[in-house]
Design a protein around this motif. Structure first.
Motif, short mmCIF file in Angstrom:
data_model
loop_
_atom_site.label_atom_id
_atom_site.label_comp_id
_atom_site.label_asym_id
_atom_site.label_seq_id
_atom_site.Cartn_x
_atom_site.Cartn_y
_atom_site.Cartn_z
N GLU A 82 0.82 -1.22 0.00
CA GLU A 82 0.00 0.00 0.00
C GLU A 82 0.85 1.27 0.00
N SER A 83 2.02 1.23 0.63
CA SER A 83 2.87 2.42 0.68
C SER A 83 3.92 2.45 -0.42
N THR A 120 0.89 -0.74 -9.25
CA THR A 120 1.18 0.22 -8.18
C THR A 120 2.32 1.14 -8.58
#
Length: 147
Positions: A82-83, A120
């Protein structure tokens, strides 16, 4: 005036004895030679093999690694998925021009997870993603077309 030569003994010697210095340097050299290989750490990833030639790169690029247990690393620093995007965007925030990342993924990972990591990275604004592979061992390109 003394005959036995005690006068010559009282003079100071101006030569430096380098033998202890050389001994210490050799010991330090041996210590560094033994410990240097132990200091290198990396992420254990079994890369897929391919017959594709290497792509030359004029700039050093960021390395994103995905290990067998689905852990994601930026260079050698672990991050969660997610980061990953915000951290890559922050790294490349001040750089102009084409921005690229090399992606190393273990060959046992599902294709969907690798594509998710690539997505991502793309969402972070990276223009080029290079996949890192190992050269084929024992097979030729002709062997791949026959099978």
């Amino acid at each position: 005036m003394q005959v036995n030569g005690t006068h010559s003994r009282s003079r100071m010697v101006s030569e430096i004895n380098v033998t202890p210095f050389v001994d210490v340097m050799l010991v330090l050299l041996i210590i560094f030679m033994v410990t240097a290989p132990l200091m290198t750490q990396g992420i254990d990833v079994k890369l897929p093999e391919t017959a594709a030639p290497a792509i030359p790169s004029e700039k050093e690029r960021l390395m994103v690694t995905v290990s067998k247990d689905r852990k994601v690393y930026i260079d050698d620093y672990a991050v969660d998925l997610e980061s990953l995007g915000p951290k890559i965007a922050a790294i490349y925030q001040n750089q102009q021009g084409q921005q690229g990342v090399f992606l190393r993924a273990d060959e046992s990972l599902p294709y969907g997870f690798v594509v998710r990591v690539m997505g991502t990275i793309r969402e972070a604004g990276i223009d080029q993603i290079g996949m890192v592979t190992e050269p084929l061992t024992g097979l030729t390109t002709g062997d791949l077309t026959e099978k």
